[in-house]
Design an enzyme around this catalytic site. Structure first.
Site, PDB file in Angstrom:
ATOM      1  CE  LYS A 196      -2.177  -1.048   3.813  1.00 37.51           C
ATOM      2  NZ  LYS A 196      -1.720  -2.410   4.154  1.00 37.51           N
ATOM      3  NE  ARG A 206      -4.878  -0.711  10.418  1.00 40.51           N
ATOM      4  CZ  ARG A 206      -3.798  -0.335   9.762  1.00 40.51           C
ATOM      5  NH1 ARG A 206      -3.770   0.773   9.084  1.00 40.51           N
ATOM      6  NH2 ARG A 206      -2.729  -1.099   9.774  1.00 40.51           N
ATOM      7  NE  ARG A 236       6.861  -3.620   6.903  1.00 36.40           N
ATOM      8  CZ  ARG A 236       5.557  -3.381   6.877  1.00 36.40           C
ATOM      9  NH1 ARG A 236       5.041  -2.668   5.900  1.00 36.40           N
ATOM     10  NH2 ARG A 236       4.765  -3.855   7.801  1.00 36.40           N
ATOM     11  NE  ARG A 293       5.964  -0.967  10.790  1.00 36.51           N
ATOM     12  CZ  ARG A 293       4.859  -0.968  10.047  1.00 36.51           C
ATOM     13  NH1 ARG A 293       4.881  -0.460   8.829  1.00 36.51           N
ATOM     14  NH2 ARG A 293       3.753  -1.469  10.521  1.00 36.51           N
ATOM     15  NE  ARG A 318       1.331  -4.621  11.867  1.00 29.52           N
ATOM     16  CZ  ARG A 318       2.604  -4.875  11.560  1.00 29.52           C
ATOM     17  NH1 ARG A 318       3.413  -5.367  12.471  1.00 29.52           N
ATOM     18  NH2 ARG A 318       3.052  -4.650  10.363  1.00 29.52           N
TER      19      ARG A 318
END
Ligand SMILES: Nc1ncnc2c1ncn2[C@@H]1O[C@H](COP(=O)(O)OP(=O)(O)OP(=O)(O)O)[C@@H](O)[C@H]1O
Ligand SMILES: [Mg+2]
Length: 187
Positions: A13, A88, A127, A133, A144
């Protein structure tokens, strides 16, 4: 052009939103990025959001809706925007509907990106190594994905029934995906 970009974690995204932002010359607004900016700068908002984000939970709607409302009211959002990571859940859809009704600016399209579970897991693991992160640990990732399946994925039907949904394959070359999206949106 007023767009939403939707799809599961790791589907691309943010990458596609940045390219669409350039193409249409509109800001790409990512609620996740806004939260991370506030966390980095240790603002009260950041400190409040951090406890939810690190667990992979949604930040409370009240807080999130306000951030989006304030952001959409800024000057650079007058001629359009692309929202990444919002709405969301069903209550955020309602909040966004109300904001857009107030502004008198309807949504033009919802871009939904798709990819298989294995591809998503693979990308997120990569990632995690690259970006570090704080919510890219196995527990938060699982949470998530679970929240996405339960609360966010059903929203695609909501936008489909409104005739706004455009689905695209999120697997392939970044530029090819981008070209397909722009063609699909009709410009
Ligand atoms: N609309 C929202 N409502 C509530 N919380 C949000 C919202 N957007 C972001 N967040 C919080 O920020 C975190 C990170 O969001 P972000 O969209 O950056 O990551 P993501 O879900 O892993 O998707 P992506 O893979 O596209 O980065 C979420 O897990 C959540 O805690
Ligand atoms: Mg993202």
């Amino acid at each position: 052009m007023r767009l939403l970009i939707m799809g599961p974690q790791g589907v691309g995204k943010g990458t596609q939103a940045a390219l669409l932002s350039k193409h249409y010359n509109i800001p790409a607004i990512s609620t996740g990025d806004i939260f991370r900016f506030n966390i980095k700068n240790k603002t009260p908002l950041g400190l409040e959001a951090l406890e939810y984000i690190n667990k992979g939970e949604l930040v409370p709607d009240e807080l999130t809706n306000k951030i989006v409302k304030d952001r959409l009211a800024q000057d650079d959002a007058k001629n359009g925007w692309i929202l990444d990571g919002y709405p969301r859940n069903a209550s955020q859809v309602e909040a966004l509907d109300a904001m857009l009704a107030d502004l008198g600016t309807p949504l033009d399209a919802v871009v939904a990106l798709t990819a298989d579970h294995d591809v998503l897991m693979d990308r997120m693991m990569k990632r995690a190594q690259l970006e570090g992160r704080s919510d890219d640990n196995p527990e938060a990732i699982a949470k998530r994905l679970d929240v996405y399946a339960k609360e966010t994925a059903p929203l695609l039907d909501t936008y489909k029934s409104r005739g706004l949904l455009h689905e695209f394959n999120g697997v392939g070359e970044i530029d090819d995906i981008q070209a397909t999206i722009i063609k699909g949106l009709g410009e």
